[in-house]
Motif scaffolding. Structure first.
Motif, PDB file in Angstrom:
ATOM      1  N   THR A 276       0.835  -1.202   0.000  1.00 40.35           N
ATOM      2  CA  THR A 276       0.000   0.000   0.000  1.00 40.35           C
ATOM      3  C   THR A 276       0.868   1.249   0.000  1.00 40.35           C
ATOM      4  O   THR A 276       0.595   2.216  -0.728  1.00 40.35           O
ATOM      5  CB  THR A 276      -0.929   0.001   1.224  1.00 40.35           C
ATOM      6  N   ILE A 277       1.923   1.237   0.814  1.00 39.77           N
ATOM      7  CA  ILE A 277       2.854   2.365   0.842  1.00 39.77           C
ATOM      8  C   ILE A 277       3.505   2.543  -0.524  1.00 39.77           C
ATOM      9  O   ILE A 277       3.653   3.670  -1.028  1.00 39.77           O
ATOM     10  CB  ILE A 277       3.920   2.139   1.929  1.00 39.77           C
ATOM     11  N   ALA A 278       3.909   1.433  -1.146  1.00 40.89           N
ATOM     12  CA  ALA A 278       4.532   1.511  -2.472  1.00 40.89           C
ATOM     13  C   ALA A 278       3.570   2.104  -3.492  1.00 40.89           C
ATOM     14  O   ALA A 278       3.966   2.943  -4.323  1.00 40.89           O
ATOM     15  CB  ALA A 278       4.978   0.118  -2.914  1.00 40.89           C
ATOM     16  N   ALA A 279       2.301   1.689  -3.429  1.00 45.41           N
ATOM     17  CA  ALA A 279       1.314   2.214  -4.381  1.00 45.41           C
ATOM     18  C   ALA A 279       1.077   3.703  -4.168  1.00 45.41           C
ATOM     19  O   ALA A 279       1.011   4.492  -5.126  1.00 45.41           O
ATOM     20  CB  ALA A 279       0.002   1.441  -4.245  1.00 45.41           C
ATOM     21  N   LEU A 280       0.963   4.119  -2.910  1.00 45.44           N
ATOM     22  CA  LEU A 280       0.749   5.538  -2.618  1.00 45.44           C
ATOM     23  C   LEU A 280       1.936   6.378  -3.083  1.00 45.44           C
ATOM     24  O   LEU A 280       1.767   7.451  -3.681  1.00 45.44           O
ATOM     25  CB  LEU A 280       0.525   5.738  -1.117  1.00 45.44           C
ATOM     26  N   GLY A 281       3.136   5.896  -2.813  1.00 40.26           N
ATOM     27  CA  GLY A 281       4.325   6.626  -3.246  1.00 40.26           C
ATOM     28  C   GLY A 281       4.417   6.725  -4.756  1.00 40.26           C
ATOM     29  O   GLY A 281       4.759   7.782  -5.304  1.00 40.26           O
ATOM     30  N   ALA A 282       4.119   5.619  -5.444  1.00 41.23           N
ATOM     31  CA  ALA A 282       4.195   5.632  -6.906  1.00 41.23           C
ATOM     32  C   ALA A 282       3.157   6.568  -7.519  1.00 41.23           C
ATOM     33  O   ALA A 282       3.458   7.298  -8.476  1.00 41.23           O
ATOM     34  CB  ALA A 282       4.004   4.209  -7.435  1.00 41.23           C
ATOM     35  N   VAL A 283       1.943   6.582  -6.966  1.00 41.76           N
ATOM     36  CA  VAL A 283       0.884   7.432  -7.512  1.00 41.76           C
ATOM     37  C   VAL A 283       1.203   8.909  -7.302  1.00 41.76           C
ATOM     38  O   VAL A 283       1.094   9.728  -8.229  1.00 41.76           O
ATOM     39  CB  VAL A 283      -0.470   7.071  -6.874  1.00 41.76           C
ATOM     40  N   THR A 284       1.624   9.282  -6.090  1.00 39.80           N
ATOM     41  CA  THR A 284       1.909  10.688  -5.815  1.00 39.80           C
ATOM     42  C   THR A 284       3.143  11.171  -6.586  1.00 39.80           C
ATOM     43  O   THR A 284       3.145  12.273  -7.154  1.00 39.80           O
ATOM     44  CB  THR A 284       2.118  10.910  -4.313  1.00 39.80           C
ATOM     45  N   SER A 285       4.192  10.359  -6.622  1.00 37.47           N
ATOM     46  CA  SER A 285       5.385  10.752  -7.367  1.00 37.47           C
ATOM     47  C   SER A 285       5.096  10.824  -8.866  1.00 37.47           C
ATOM     48  O   SER A 285       5.545  11.747  -9.561  1.00 37.47           O
ATOM     49  CB  SER A 285       6.519   9.760  -7.099  1.00 37.47           C
ATOM     50  N   GLY A 286       4.319   9.856  -9.367  1.00 31.29           N
ATOM     51  CA  GLY A 286       3.954   9.886 -10.777  1.00 31.29           C
ATOM     52  C   GLY A 286       3.107  11.093 -11.133  1.00 31.29           C
ATOM     53  O   GLY A 286       3.248  11.671 -12.216  1.00 31.29           O
ATOM     54  N   ALA A 287       2.226  11.500 -10.212  1.00 30.50           N
ATOM     55  CA  ALA A 287       1.397  12.691 -10.465  1.00 30.50           C
ATOM     56  C   ALA A 287       2.258  13.941 -10.562  1.00 30.50           C
ATOM     57  O   ALA A 287       2.040  14.797 -11.435  1.00 30.50           O
ATOM     58  CB  ALA A 287       0.363  12.846  -9.350  1.00 30.50           C
ATOM     59  N   ILE A 288       3.254  14.055  -9.695  1.00 28.50           N
ATOM     60  CA  ILE A 288       4.141  15.220  -9.745  1.00 28.50           C
ATOM     61  C   ILE A 288       4.940  15.227 -11.041  1.00 28.50           C
ATOM     62  O   ILE A 288       5.098  16.269 -11.693  1.00 28.50           O
ATOM     63  CB  ILE A 288       5.075  15.224  -8.523  1.00 28.50           C
ATOM     64  N   GLU A 289       5.453  14.078 -11.444  1.00 27.81           N
ATOM     65  CA  GLU A 289       6.220  14.013 -12.688  1.00 27.81           C
ATOM     66  C   GLU A 289       5.338  14.313 -13.902  1.00 27.81           C
ATOM     67  O   GLU A 289       5.784  14.962 -14.858  1.00 27.81           O
ATOM     68  CB  GLU A 289       6.867  12.645 -12.824  1.00 27.81           C
ATOM     69  N   LEU A 290       4.095  13.861 -13.870  1.00 29.51           N
ATOM     70  CA  LEU A 290       3.180  14.148 -14.972  1.00 29.51           C
ATOM     71  C   LEU A 290       2.892  15.641 -15.063  1.00 29.51           C
ATOM     72  O   LEU A 290       2.921  16.226 -16.163  1.00 29.51           O
ATOM     73  CB  LEU A 290       1.874  13.367 -14.779  1.00 29.51           C
ATOM     74  N   ILE A 291       2.629  16.265 -13.926  1.00 28.50           N
ATOM     75  CA  ILE A 291       2.403  17.712 -13.923  1.00 28.50           C
ATOM     76  C   ILE A 291       3.653  18.438 -14.406  1.00 28.50           C
ATOM     77  O   ILE A 291       3.572  19.408 -15.175  1.00 28.50           O
ATOM     78  CB  ILE A 291       2.001  18.181 -12.514  1.00 28.50           C
ATOM     79  N   GLY A 292       4.815  17.968 -13.968  1.00 32.24           N
ATOM     80  CA  GLY A 292       6.053  18.594 -14.398  1.00 32.24           C
ATOM     81  C   GLY A 292       6.273  18.509 -15.900  1.00 32.24           C
ATOM     82  O   GLY A 292       6.722  19.480 -16.529  1.00 32.24           O
ATOM     83  N   ARG A 293       5.938  17.364 -16.499  1.00 32.45           N
ATOM     84  CA  ARG A 293       6.080  17.225 -17.951  1.00 32.45           C
ATOM     85  C   ARG A 293       5.108  18.133 -18.687  1.00 32.45           C
ATOM     86  O   ARG A 293       5.436  18.668 -19.755  1.00 32.45           O
ATOM     87  CB  ARG A 293       5.864  15.769 -18.364  1.00 32.45           C
ATOM     88  N   ARG A 294       3.907  18.293 -18.140  1.00 30.80           N
ATOM     89  CA  ARG A 294       2.944  19.187 -18.790  1.00 30.80           C
ATOM     90  C   ARG A 294       3.379  20.644 -18.681  1.00 30.80           C
ATOM     91  O   ARG A 294       3.232  21.420 -19.638  1.00 30.80           O
ATOM     92  CB  ARG A 294       1.565  19.004 -18.150  1.00 30.80           C
ATOM     93  N   VAL A 295       3.895  21.026 -17.532  1.00 30.93           N
ATOM     94  CA  VAL A 295       4.316  22.417 -17.340  1.00 30.93           C
ATOM     95  C   VAL A 295       5.553  22.729 -18.181  1.00 30.93           C
ATOM     96  O   VAL A 295       5.696  23.838 -18.697  1.00 30.93           O
ATOM     97  CB  VAL A 295       4.589  22.681 -15.844  1.00 30.93           C
ATOM     98  N   THR A 296       6.448  21.754 -18.322  1.00 33.11           N
ATOM     99  CA  THR A 296       7.688  21.965 -19.080  1.00 33.11           C
ATOM    100  C   THR A 296       7.634  21.238 -20.418  1.00 33.11           C
ATOM    101  O   THR A 296       8.624  20.636 -20.839  1.00 33.11           O
ATOM    102  CB  THR A 296       8.898  21.473 -18.271  1.00 33.11           C
TER     103      THR A 296
END
Length: 305
Positions: A276-296
């Motif tokens: 569960t911790i791994a899934a939460l970490g992957a989802v939140t980190s992936g969301a930040i990277e996705l937003i970062g790719r859209r912004v840049t």
């Protein structure tokens, strides 16, 4: 070619700079074909690599699960004791039971609230602080000294202080999460500011730009990739420290529930908490990277992106 009569009465031919129209047109067409072929080749390579990534990931995960099942089901005792490890089927069954229990979602919500609050505060304070440390000599001499002194201290080492200082465990865990994310964000932002070419700011100044123009048109766009790198690192460190804090002093949360499973020798429950911790970490980190790719999105990307 042009023809002229020389003083001796002989005709001579001399080249001119003009080129027949059909030769120039053919050259342009050939260059266009070469460029189109290069673009098509690059596009095909990019598509082929992307189509290979997910199958490779799935195969790797399935192979790891298969090896885990083989070692756990056979009670293998090598250098490590796999005879006490639950099988993937046991973990899946325990996870299915947790999904039908209300406390599982209560723990998820509590951990997400803590991580969201602490991380948002760290981003709101860390980015301006990093910009100030990168541009201001005064800030570097005052706040920078305190930052460098506090940065090596692990956030989890502050748990006893947080328990003593804050009136509630909730405030202490949010503080631990905030500290864990703050320093990666500050350091990444500071380095990004210092890495900006000075000619960019000088160009804006030369064209009559103000300090506000420099901030909005040079600094913020220029440091965005570095800032999102710090945010991605910060969210991962935050999860590590939050789970540890929940194990030590929490009453709800994924970390607390994982530790409770260990104390009652519920090893499948421990693995459920880990995944569960791994899934939460992957989802939140992936969301930040996705937003970062859209912004840049203006940045050049490799084929694997």
């Amino acid at each position: 070619m042009t023809t002229r009569i020389s003083a001796a009465g002989l005709t001579q031919s001399t080249p001119t700079d003009s080129t027949p129209d059909h030769i120039g047109t053919d050259t342009v067409h050939e260059e266009h074909k070469i460029d189109s072929a290069a673009i098509d080749s690059t596009s095909n390579k990019s598509v082929s690599r992307r189509t290979l990534v997910w199958p490779l990931r799935i195969i790797t995960v399935l192979a790891a699960i298969g090896l885990w099942h083989l070692l756990a089901a056979s009670d293998a005792v090598l250098w490590l004791h796999f005879d006490v490890i639950p099988t993937p089927a046991d973990v899946a069954s325990a996870w299915w039971d947790r999904l039908h229990a209300g406390e599982y979602y209560l723990d998820l919500g509590q951990s997400l609230i803590r991580i969201g609050t602490g991380f948002a505060l760290a981003a709101a304070i860390g980015i301006p602080l990093g910009i100030a440390l990168g541009r201001s000599t005064l800030a570097e001499g005052t706040l920078g000294a305190l930052t460098e002194l506090a940065r090596p201290i692990p956030a989890i080492a502050l748990v006893p202080i947080a328990i003593l200082v804050f009136p509630s465990d909730e405030g202490g865990m949010v503080f631990i999460t905030f500290i864990a994310a703050l320093f990666p964000i500050v350091v990444s932002t500071r380095h990004a500011v210092r890495a900006l070419p000075t000619i960019w700011e000088e160009s804006v100044r030369t064209m009559g730009g103000t300090r506000r123009d420099v901030v909005w048109r040079v600094i913020l766009p220029g440091i965005t990739p570095g800032v999102f790198g710090g945010l991605s690192v910060g969210i991962g460190v935050s999860w590590i420290c939050l789970i540890s804090a929940e194990m030590i002093s929490g009453r709800l949360g994924v970390g607390y529930r994982t530790w409770q499973s260990y104390t009652v020798v519920d090893y499948p429950g421990v693995f459920v908490g880990m995944f569960t911790i791994a899934a939460l970490g992957a989802v939140t980190s992936g969301a930040i990277e996705l937003i970062g790719r859209r912004v840049t999105r203006w940045l050049p990307r490799g084929d694997h992106r």
